[in-house]
Design a protein around this motif. Structure first.
Motif, PDB file in Angstrom:
ATOM      1  N   SER A  11      19.915  74.473  41.389  1.00  0.00           N
ATOM      2  CA  SER A  11      20.247  73.058  41.566  1.00  0.00           C
ATOM      3  C   SER A  11      20.960  72.904  42.897  1.00  0.00           C
ATOM      4  O   SER A  11      22.044  73.473  43.100  1.00  0.00           O
ATOM      5  N   LEU A  13      22.585  70.565  43.918  1.00  0.00           N
ATOM      6  CA  LEU A  13      23.773  69.717  43.830  1.00  0.00           C
ATOM      7  C   LEU A  13      25.013  70.416  44.392  1.00  0.00           C
ATOM      8  O   LEU A  13      25.895  69.768  44.945  1.00  0.00           O
ATOM      9  N   HIS A  36      15.689  72.332  41.563  1.00  0.00           N
ATOM     10  CA  HIS A  36      16.200  71.311  40.644  1.00  0.00           C
ATOM     11  C   HIS A  36      17.004  70.288  41.444  1.00  0.00           C
ATOM     12  O   HIS A  36      17.941  70.639  42.156  1.00  0.00           O
ATOM     13  N   ASP A  38      19.184  66.809  41.227  1.00  0.00           N
ATOM     14  CA  ASP A  38      19.943  65.985  40.283  1.00  0.00           C
ATOM     15  C   ASP A  38      20.156  64.587  40.844  1.00  0.00           C
ATOM     16  O   ASP A  38      20.882  64.399  41.814  1.00  0.00           O
ATOM     17  N   HIS A  69      15.662  65.747  37.922  1.00  0.00           N
ATOM     18  CA  HIS A  69      16.408  65.407  36.698  1.00  0.00           C
ATOM     19  C   HIS A  69      17.096  64.069  36.948  1.00  0.00           C
ATOM     20  O   HIS A  69      18.034  63.998  37.731  1.00  0.00           O
ATOM     21  N   MET A  71      19.413  61.248  35.979  1.00  0.00           N
ATOM     22  CA  MET A  71      20.525  60.792  35.139  1.00  0.00           C
ATOM     23  C   MET A  71      20.801  59.345  35.520  1.00  0.00           C
ATOM     24  O   MET A  71      21.731  59.041  36.271  1.00  0.00           O
ATOM     25  N   PRO A 144      26.681  65.693  31.669  1.00  0.00           N
ATOM     26  CA  PRO A 144      26.067  65.474  32.978  1.00  0.00           C
ATOM     27  C   PRO A 144      26.978  64.682  33.916  1.00  0.00           C
ATOM     28  O   PRO A 144      27.785  63.878  33.473  1.00  0.00           O
ATOM     29  N   GLY A 145      26.840  64.941  35.194  1.00  0.00           N
ATOM     30  CA  GLY A 145      27.610  64.188  36.191  1.00  0.00           C
ATOM     31  C   GLY A 145      28.120  65.042  37.332  1.00  0.00           C
ATOM     32  O   GLY A 145      28.222  64.565  38.458  1.00  0.00           O
ATOM     33  N   GLY A 148      29.392  72.723  38.671  1.00  0.00           N
ATOM     34  CA  GLY A 148      30.566  73.589  38.617  1.00  0.00           C
ATOM     35  C   GLY A 148      31.385  73.511  37.341  1.00  0.00           C
ATOM     36  O   GLY A 148      32.533  73.960  37.311  1.00  0.00           O
ATOM     37  N   ASP A 180      20.698  73.705  31.483  1.00  0.00           N
ATOM     38  CA  ASP A 180      21.318  73.187  32.713  1.00  0.00           C
ATOM     39  C   ASP A 180      22.801  72.926  32.491  1.00  0.00           C
ATOM     40  O   ASP A 180      23.163  72.099  31.662  1.00  0.00           O
ATOM     41  N   GLY A 182      26.600  75.119  33.907  1.00  0.00           N
ATOM     42  CA  GLY A 182      27.476  76.263  33.674  1.00  0.00           C
ATOM     43  C   GLY A 182      26.766  77.591  33.484  1.00  0.00           C
ATOM     44  O   GLY A 182      27.356  78.548  32.975  1.00  0.00           O
ATOM     45  N   GLY A 202      23.566  75.892  39.630  1.00  0.00           N
ATOM     46  CA  GLY A 202      23.998  75.247  40.870  1.00  0.00           C
ATOM     47  C   GLY A 202      25.124  76.009  41.524  1.00  0.00           C
ATOM     48  O   GLY A 202      24.918  76.779  42.464  1.00  0.00           O
ATOM     49  N   TYR A 203      26.322  75.841  40.991  1.00  0.00           N
ATOM     50  CA  TYR A 203      27.497  76.468  41.590  1.00  0.00           C
ATOM     51  C   TYR A 203      27.366  77.988  41.621  1.00  0.00           C
ATOM     52  O   TYR A 203      27.765  78.635  42.592  1.00  0.00           O
TER      53      TYR A 203
HETATM   54  C1  DX5 Z   1      24.873  68.274  36.022  1.00  0.00           C
HETATM   55  C2  DX5 Z   1      23.550  68.620  36.604  1.00  0.00           C
HETATM   56  C3  DX5 Z   1      23.309  70.059  36.785  1.00  0.00           C
HETATM   57  C4  DX5 Z   1      24.277  70.744  37.683  1.00  0.00           C
HETATM   58  C5  DX5 Z   1      24.358  72.170  37.278  1.00  0.00           C
HETATM   59  O1  DX5 Z   1      24.915  66.931  35.677  1.00  0.00           O
HETATM   60  O2  DX5 Z   1      22.497  68.132  35.810  1.00  0.00           O
HETATM   61  O3  DX5 Z   1      21.982  70.311  37.220  1.00  0.00           O
HETATM   62  O4  DX5 Z   1      23.913  70.678  39.030  1.00  0.00           O
HETATM   63  O5  DX5 Z   1      25.305  72.745  38.062  1.00  0.00           O
HETATM   64  P1  DX5 Z   1      26.123  74.021  37.628  1.00  0.00           P
HETATM   65  O6  DX5 Z   1      25.144  75.138  37.513  1.00  0.00           O
HETATM   66  O7  DX5 Z   1      27.075  74.171  38.765  1.00  0.00           O
HETATM   67  O8  DX5 Z   1      26.793  73.706  36.318  1.00  0.00           O
END
Ligand code: DX5
Ligand code: ZN
Length: 224
Positions: A11, A13, A36, A38, A69, A71, A144-145, A148, A180, A182, A202-203
């Motif tokens: 991701s 993000l 991915h 977001d 994705h 949101m 979601p939002g 990390g 998706d 953590g 992501g993180y």
């Molecule tokens: C959260 C996003 C995720 C996010 C995951 O709302 O949908 O895709 O980027 O990021 P990590 O892997 O850092 O939790």
């Protein structure tokens, strides 16, 4: 596609937004299976991220599947702009869809892959009637939002429940389970063992100094 059963979807993000082209290059060097993206509208979730213009700019720099994705509170409104910008698949939230079947048909009408998802607090039974019509079910393992956040452990039971449901309906070959939120190198194996096919991270990827290496480390857990 790179041949392993578990697919990795970084991701972006958590990437440096002033340098997204480098993030795409890192994904392609590894390589990643999906990218991915977001999309947040500041209404369905309390954050604003990327719009169609950014997706369009990124599209010319990679051929990798854009897994978008959304949101957003109004999925129908945003589907065409993201398809035109270069999305290969769109995952929408069941909570935002008055009629999920219509959203599924609308995404399909563009010839794109369809994903359905739900927040960790949403009853899983809400998505079950639609699983035979989608390509992917995304189990959100954080609210979601934001990137990390910490993986919510109860998500493992939700993954197992969806896997049981797919097995019972003979859908496991056709419908992927994506997870998706953590996901990191420490919990990836356990999440896959619960029944996930695609891991979003992501993180855990872009928070490291060498994202391409980290993507490969994820792959190495499964490519044995
Ligand atoms: C959260 C996003 C995720 C996010 C995951 O709302 O949908 O895709 O980027 O990021 P990590 O892997 O850092 O939790
Ligand atoms: Zn996401």
């Amino acid at each position: 596609m790179t041949g392993s059963r578990i697919k990795i979807a970084p991701s972006i993000l958590s990437a440096d937004f002033s340098n997204l082209r480098t993030a795409l290059k890192d994904c392609d060097r590894a390589p990643a299976d999906f990218i991915h993206l977001d999309v947040m509208d500041g209404h369905f979730v309390p954050n604003l991220t990327i719009g169609p213009a950014v997706v369009k700019s990124l599209r010319s720099h990679t051929k990798t599947f854009f897994d978008v994705h959304i949101m957003v509170s109004d999925p129908i409104f945003w589907i065409e702009p993201f398809v035109s910008a270069g999305a290969d698949g769109i995952t929408f939230h069941v909570e935002a869809a008055g009629r999920p079947g219509e959203v599924i048909d609308y995404i399909r009408s563009f010839g794109k892959k369809v994903g359905i998802t739900l927040k960790p607090s949403t009853n899983i039974e809400l998505v079950e009637p639609f699983l035979e019509w989608v390509d992917m079910i995304l189990i959100m393992s954080v609210a979601p939002g934001f990137g990390g956040q910490t993986f919510i452990p109860e998500s493992l039971d939700r993954i197992k429940e969806i896997r049981r449901f797919l097995d019972r309906q003979n859908l496991s070959e056709r419908v992927s389970i994506q997870v998706d939120g953590g996901v990191d190198l420490n919990n990836a194996a356990e999440i896959a063992a619960a029944g996930a096919d695609i891991l979003v991270a992501g993180y855990a990827i872009f928070g490291t100094t060498n994202p391409a290496d980290t993507i490969r480390s994820f792959r190495n857990i499964f490519d044995k």
